[in-house]
Motif scaffolding. Structure first.
Motif, mmCIF file in Angstrom:
data_model
loop_
_atom_site.group_PDB
_atom_site.id
_atom_site.type_symbol
_atom_site.label_atom_id
_atom_site.label_comp_id
_atom_site.label_asym_id
_atom_site.label_seq_id
_atom_site.Cartn_x
_atom_site.Cartn_y
_atom_site.Cartn_z
ATOM 1 N N VAL A 57 49.831 18.410 53.548
ATOM 2 C CA VAL A 57 48.629 17.604 53.339
ATOM 3 C C VAL A 57 47.858 18.281 52.207
ATOM 4 O O VAL A 57 47.555 19.483 52.289
ATOM 5 C CB VAL A 57 47.757 17.508 54.607
ATOM 6 C CG1 VAL A 57 46.582 16.558 54.351
ATOM 7 C CG2 VAL A 57 48.580 17.020 55.801
ATOM 8 N N HIS A 58 47.592 17.512 51.154
ATOM 9 C CA HIS A 58 47.049 18.105 49.930
ATOM 10 C C HIS A 58 45.853 17.304 49.437
ATOM 11 O O HIS A 58 45.868 16.073 49.468
ATOM 12 C CB HIS A 58 48.155 18.107 48.856
ATOM 13 C CG HIS A 58 47.833 18.893 47.631
ATOM 14 N ND1 HIS A 58 47.223 20.128 47.652
ATOM 15 C CD2 HIS A 58 48.063 18.626 46.318
ATOM 16 C CE1 HIS A 58 47.095 20.578 46.404
ATOM 17 N NE2 HIS A 58 47.586 19.683 45.583
ATOM 18 N N ASP A 59 44.832 18.011 48.963
ATOM 19 C CA ASP A 59 43.666 17.354 48.359
ATOM 20 C C ASP A 59 43.977 16.965 46.924
ATOM 21 O O ASP A 59 44.369 17.829 46.119
ATOM 22 C CB ASP A 59 42.493 18.355 48.270
ATOM 23 C CG ASP A 59 41.849 18.629 49.596
ATOM 24 O OD1 ASP A 59 41.940 17.775 50.488
ATOM 25 O OD2 ASP A 59 41.240 19.718 49.719
ATOM 26 N N ALA A 60 43.715 15.697 46.575
ATOM 27 C CA ALA A 60 43.853 15.286 45.177
ATOM 28 C C ALA A 60 42.920 16.114 44.289
ATOM 29 O O ALA A 60 43.210 16.365 43.119
ATOM 30 C CB ALA A 60 43.534 13.799 45.034
ATOM 31 N N ALA A 61 41.812 16.543 44.879
ATOM 32 C CA ALA A 61 40.829 17.301 44.101
ATOM 33 C C ALA A 61 41.337 18.702 43.725
ATOM 34 O O ALA A 61 40.749 19.370 42.877
ATOM 35 C CB ALA A 61 39.534 17.422 44.889
ATOM 36 N N ARG A 62 42.421 19.152 44.336
ATOM 37 C CA ARG A 62 43.023 20.444 43.954
ATOM 38 C C ARG A 62 44.172 20.156 42.994
ATOM 39 O O ARG A 62 45.341 20.491 43.238
ATOM 40 C CB ARG A 62 43.498 21.200 45.199
ATOM 41 C CG ARG A 62 42.348 21.541 46.138
ATOM 42 C CD ARG A 62 42.786 22.439 47.274
ATOM 43 N NE ARG A 62 41.778 22.517 48.309
ATOM 44 C CZ ARG A 62 40.741 23.383 48.295
ATOM 45 N NH1 ARG A 62 40.616 24.259 47.326
ATOM 46 N NH2 ARG A 62 39.858 23.366 49.268
ATOM 47 N N ALA A 63 43.823 19.510 41.900
ATOM 48 C CA ALA A 63 44.814 18.939 40.984
ATOM 49 C C ALA A 63 45.563 20.004 40.193
ATOM 50 O O ALA A 63 46.582 19.704 39.586
ATOM 51 C CB ALA A 63 44.119 17.982 40.027
ATOM 52 N N GLN A 106 42.658 26.724 51.162
ATOM 53 C CA GLN A 106 42.993 25.744 50.146
ATOM 54 C C GLN A 106 44.032 24.765 50.698
ATOM 55 O O GLN A 106 44.335 24.765 51.888
ATOM 56 C CB GLN A 106 43.542 26.462 48.908
ATOM 57 C CG GLN A 106 42.565 27.481 48.318
ATOM 58 C CD GLN A 106 43.092 28.125 47.063
ATOM 59 O OE1 GLN A 106 44.273 28.413 46.942
ATOM 60 N NE2 GLN A 106 42.201 28.353 46.111
ATOM 61 N N THR A 107 44.577 23.962 49.822
ATOM 62 C CA THR A 107 45.712 23.111 50.172
ATOM 63 C C THR A 107 46.754 23.260 49.060
ATOM 64 O O THR A 107 46.415 23.742 47.985
ATOM 65 C CB THR A 107 45.316 21.619 50.314
ATOM 66 O OG1 THR A 107 45.050 21.067 49.023
ATOM 67 C CG2 THR A 107 44.111 21.451 51.210
ATOM 68 N N PRO A 108 48.012 22.859 49.286
ATOM 69 C CA PRO A 108 48.501 22.091 50.419
ATOM 70 C C PRO A 108 48.634 22.924 51.692
ATOM 71 O O PRO A 108 49.017 24.082 51.647
ATOM 72 C CB PRO A 108 49.881 21.603 49.962
ATOM 73 C CG PRO A 108 50.334 22.650 48.983
ATOM 74 C CD PRO A 108 49.080 23.102 48.286
#
Ligand code: C5P
Length: 234
Positions: free
Chosen positions: A103-109, A162-164
């Motif tokens: 599961v990953h944040d788009a904001a952590r591009a 952080q992510t993912p």
């Protein structure tokens, strides 16, 4: 063993104040979402990505990702938890053989490939849940409602997450089945069902782009192809 990544991107991006979903905010001409999804697939260990888009913008988001056939777009829900749940529900169709889910944040591009690879490897090696973390560099205080300091927290044992985030897919399904309410942290749902959560090293470039200042950093440094060092000064 195939790996699928879920990217909840159905938020309205109110805090950035740019009048568009945060995921579609461009950084040097390319959206955070396109950069994030391409980054996941380019890491070489993720075969499919399921993006949850604002329900009225599914086509727009799909067009944004048209160059990436391994990206699938579904309508998100009213809260992040609902969006992850809806994306998780389609994994059965998109990648029925998947045993690992991120599961990953788009904001952590600008998350480096090495972080994505480390998370996937740790899950494949048997950890039920894995999160990338960084040491906390600020001093952290506990304060009361009046704003007075109650105590100083020992930061040596604190980590910023952080992510993912990575999961054995059955574990994430079980955690979401048990999660009735709203959660901002998927690994937290695994903790709630008694699951062990392992950590790997995160990276400063995996920052979550939340404010106009973060966006400026991304435009001036990261999109230009910053060296993938930790950038640690001391
Ligand atoms: O608003 P916040 O920063 O907490 O959102 C975290 C992530 O969850 C964002 O990527 C946002 O697009 C996503 N989200 C979602 N569905 C919602 C609300 C937020 O996918 N209903």
């Amino acid at each position: 063993m195939s790996v699928v990544a879920l990217v909840p991107a159905a938020g309205r991006g109110v805090r950035l104040g740019l009048g568009m979903p945060k995921a579609l905010v461009p950084v040097n001409g390319e959206s955070l979402l396109l950069r994030a999804v391409r980054g996941l697939l380019a890491a070489g260990c993720v075969q499919h990505v399921v993006v949850a888009a604002p329900p009225d913008q599914v086509e727009l988001v799909a067009a944004e990702l048209a160059e990436l056939p391994a990206a699938h777009v579904v309508p998100g829900g009213s809260e992040r938890t609902d969006s992850v749940r809806l994306a998780l529900d389609v994994v059965e169709q998109v990648a029925p053989e998947a045993r690992v889910v991120l599961v990953h944040d788009a904001a952590r591009a600008f998350t480096p490939a090495s972080v994505i690879q480390d998370v996937v490897r740790a899950v494949e090696q048997g950890a039920p849940a894995v999160i990338p973390v960084l040491p906390v560099s600020d001093t952290i205080k506990r304060v009361d409602e009046a704003g007075d300091v109650v105590s100083t927290v020992d930061r040596a044992e604190l980590r910023a997450v952080q992510t993912p985030q990575g999961f054995a897919i059955d574990v994430l399904r079980e955690a979401y089945a048990a999660a009735g309410d709203i959660a901002t942290d998927d690994a937290g749902l695994v903790e709630r069902i008694g699951g062990k959560v392992h950590t790997v090293a995160g990276h400063p470039n995996a920052l979550k782009i939340t404010t106009a200042f973060d966006l400026a950093i991304a435009e001036s440094v990261l999109a230009a192809g910053a060296p993938q060092s930790t950038g640690e000064l001391a």
